[in-house]
Scaffold this active site. Structure first.
Site, mmCIF file in Angstrom:
data_model
loop_
_atom_site.group_PDB
_atom_site.id
_atom_site.type_symbol
_atom_site.label_atom_id
_atom_site.label_comp_id
_atom_site.label_asym_id
_atom_site.label_seq_id
_atom_site.Cartn_x
_atom_site.Cartn_y
_atom_site.Cartn_z
ATOM 1 N N LYS A 1 -21.492 -43.595 15.019
ATOM 2 C CA LYS A 1 -22.328 -43.047 16.454
ATOM 3 C C LYS A 1 -21.446 -44.009 17.423
ATOM 4 O O LYS A 1 -20.966 -43.389 18.344
ATOM 5 C CB LYS A 1 -23.644 -43.304 16.330
ATOM 6 C CG LYS A 1 -24.546 -42.454 15.449
ATOM 7 C CD LYS A 1 -26.078 -42.838 15.929
ATOM 8 C CE LYS A 1 -26.350 -44.052 15.515
ATOM 9 N NZ LYS A 1 -26.817 -44.297 14.336
ATOM 10 N N ARG B 1 -34.797 -41.678 19.384
ATOM 11 C CA ARG B 1 -35.026 -41.911 17.946
ATOM 12 C C ARG B 1 -36.413 -41.433 17.161
ATOM 13 O O ARG B 1 -36.526 -41.662 15.866
ATOM 14 C CB ARG B 1 -34.980 -43.549 17.510
ATOM 15 C CG ARG B 1 -33.760 -44.294 17.091
ATOM 16 C CD ARG B 1 -34.134 -45.418 16.870
ATOM 17 N NE ARG B 1 -33.066 -46.392 16.211
ATOM 18 C CZ ARG B 1 -31.800 -46.767 16.514
ATOM 19 N NH1 ARG B 1 -31.308 -46.511 17.846
ATOM 20 N NH2 ARG B 1 -31.136 -47.483 15.739
ATOM 21 N N ARG C 1 -19.500 -53.775 8.626
ATOM 22 C CA ARG C 1 -19.214 -53.786 10.091
ATOM 23 C C ARG C 1 -19.304 -54.975 10.850
ATOM 24 O O ARG C 1 -20.197 -56.091 10.589
ATOM 25 C CB ARG C 1 -20.257 -52.858 10.653
ATOM 26 C CG ARG C 1 -20.584 -52.958 12.041
ATOM 27 C CD ARG C 1 -21.309 -51.791 12.713
ATOM 28 N NE ARG C 1 -22.758 -51.918 12.294
ATOM 29 C CZ ARG C 1 -23.533 -50.833 12.783
ATOM 30 N NH1 ARG C 1 -23.322 -49.769 13.402
ATOM 31 N NH2 ARG C 1 -24.980 -51.204 12.399
ATOM 32 N N ARG D 1 -23.837 -58.370 12.895
ATOM 33 C CA ARG D 1 -25.018 -58.104 13.529
ATOM 34 C C ARG D 1 -25.869 -58.925 12.728
ATOM 35 O O ARG D 1 -25.868 -58.525 11.572
ATOM 36 C CB ARG D 1 -25.333 -56.594 13.828
ATOM 37 C CG ARG D 1 -24.710 -56.210 14.973
ATOM 38 C CD ARG D 1 -24.692 -54.832 15.113
ATOM 39 N NE ARG D 1 -26.268 -54.079 15.036
ATOM 40 C CZ ARG D 1 -26.475 -52.893 15.049
ATOM 41 N NH1 ARG D 1 -25.676 -52.216 15.647
ATOM 42 N NH2 ARG D 1 -27.710 -52.513 14.950
ATOM 43 N N ARG E 1 -34.403 -49.891 8.598
ATOM 44 C CA ARG E 1 -33.715 -49.063 9.641
ATOM 45 C C ARG E 1 -33.373 -47.679 8.946
ATOM 46 O O ARG E 1 -33.651 -46.707 9.642
ATOM 47 C CB ARG E 1 -32.258 -49.841 9.947
ATOM 48 C CG ARG E 1 -32.583 -50.854 11.208
ATOM 49 C CD ARG E 1 -31.664 -51.912 11.116
ATOM 50 N NE ARG E 1 -30.542 -51.474 11.531
ATOM 51 C CZ ARG E 1 -29.142 -51.947 11.386
ATOM 52 N NH1 ARG E 1 -29.137 -53.035 10.478
ATOM 53 N NH2 ARG E 1 -28.153 -51.407 11.855
HETATM 54 P P1 AMP Z 1 -28.694 -49.750 17.103
HETATM 55 O O1 AMP Z 1 -27.620 -50.542 17.529
HETATM 56 O O2 AMP Z 1 -28.713 -48.187 17.409
HETATM 57 O O3 AMP Z 1 -28.627 -49.783 15.494
HETATM 58 O O4 AMP Z 1 -30.134 -50.170 17.262
HETATM 59 C C1 AMP Z 1 -30.534 -51.660 16.936
HETATM 60 C C2 AMP Z 1 -31.998 -51.834 17.071
HETATM 61 O O5 AMP Z 1 -32.145 -51.810 18.480
HETATM 62 C C3 AMP Z 1 -32.881 -50.972 16.217
HETATM 63 O O6 AMP Z 1 -32.943 -51.161 14.838
HETATM 64 C C4 AMP Z 1 -34.223 -51.046 16.906
HETATM 65 O O7 AMP Z 1 -34.953 -52.229 16.649
HETATM 66 C C5 AMP Z 1 -33.711 -51.023 18.261
HETATM 67 N N1 AMP Z 1 -33.570 -49.894 19.056
HETATM 68 C C6 AMP Z 1 -32.507 -49.037 19.237
HETATM 69 N N2 AMP Z 1 -32.565 -47.992 20.104
HETATM 70 C C7 AMP Z 1 -34.053 -47.621 19.900
HETATM 71 C C8 AMP Z 1 -34.797 -46.604 20.049
HETATM 72 N N3 AMP Z 1 -34.405 -45.468 20.797
HETATM 73 N N4 AMP Z 1 -36.274 -46.870 20.069
HETATM 74 C C9 AMP Z 1 -36.699 -47.856 19.502
HETATM 75 N N5 AMP Z 1 -35.896 -49.043 19.199
HETATM 76 C C10 AMP Z 1 -34.590 -48.804 19.216
#
Ligand code: AMP
Length: 212
Positions: free
Chosen positions: A13, A88, A127, A159, A171
């Site tokens: 993504k 999400r 990653r 990360r 996740r």
């Molecule tokens: P990502 O970079 O999209 O994998 O997001 C990393 C982390 O940020 C996720 O595991 C959540 O803890 C938080 N996060 C990101 N986007 C959202 C969202 N739309 N709603 C809630 N938590 C989010």
């Protein structure tokens, strides 16, 4: 163009959102990145989000929806955007629709990138990400020089939520439970565009441009 992009962790993504942003001249807005920045800078948002992000849980909607609403008000987002990692869940999708509707706007497309779970896990394990600009790399396609970002020279790292196996499992579980239902949600609205995430970055990008 106003687009949301979702898919399991490691589907590509972030990488594709950056390409789409470049092609259509719109900002790529990643909620995960907003949270990681806030955590790094120890802002009040960062303090609220840290515990959730570290454990792979969703930051509460009451926080996340406000953050996105504010970000979409920024000048650079006036004529369009691609949202990576938001919505999400259905509640966030409803909130986005309402925020847009209040301004007489609507989404153009909801893009989902599909990859099998084994591939998803494999890609996350490999990653790496720039700690400064958020650009994605992997151990199989590292930056040119010594783990410093090709784009900004920042340090490229793993990360913490990718490194932590329990956080990663959580996740993925939350993706299936909360995010995957968005497929049916956007299908009903005639907005869903599905793309196979297996293949090279260029191949997936071509498929995306075609469905958009
Ligand atoms: P990502 O970079 O999209 O994998 O997001 C990393 C982390 O940020 C996720 O595991 C959540 O803890 C938080 N996060 C990101 N986007 C959202 C969202 N739309 N709603 C809630 N938590 C989010």
């Amino acid at each position: 163009m106003r687009i949301v992009i979702f898919g399991p962790q490691g589907a590509g993504k972030g990488t594709q959102a950056a390409r789409i942003a470049e092609k259509y001249g719109i900002p790529a807005i990643s909620t995960g990145e907003i949270f990681r920045w806030a955590i790094k800078g120890q802002t009040s948002l960062g303090l609220k989000a840290a515990e959730y992000v570290e454990h792979g849980r969703l930051v509460p909607d009451s926080v996340t929806i406000g953050v996105v609403g504010e970000r979409l008000e920024a000048e650079d987002a006036r004529d369009g955007w691609i949202l990576d990692g938001f919505p999400r869940n259905i509640e966030q999708a409803d909130a986005l629709e309402q925020q847009l509707g209040d301004k007489g706007l609507a989404l153009d497309a909801a893009l989902v990138i599909e990859v099998p779970e084994e591939v998803s896990v494999e890609r996350i394990v490999r990653r790496r990400v720039c700690s400064e600009c958020g650009r994605n790399y992997s151990v199989v396609s590292p930056p040119a020089v010594d783990w410093t970002c090709d784009a900004c020279g920042g340090e490229v790292v793993e990360r913490t939520d990718d490194h932590d196996e329990a956080a990663l499992r959580e996740r993925l579980r939350l993706y299936h439970e909360q995010t995957e239902p968005l497929k049916a949600y956007y299908e009903r609205k005639g907005l869903l565009r599905q793309v196979d995430g297996m293949g090279t970055t260029d191949e997936v990008f071509s498929a995306i441009v075609e469905v958009l």
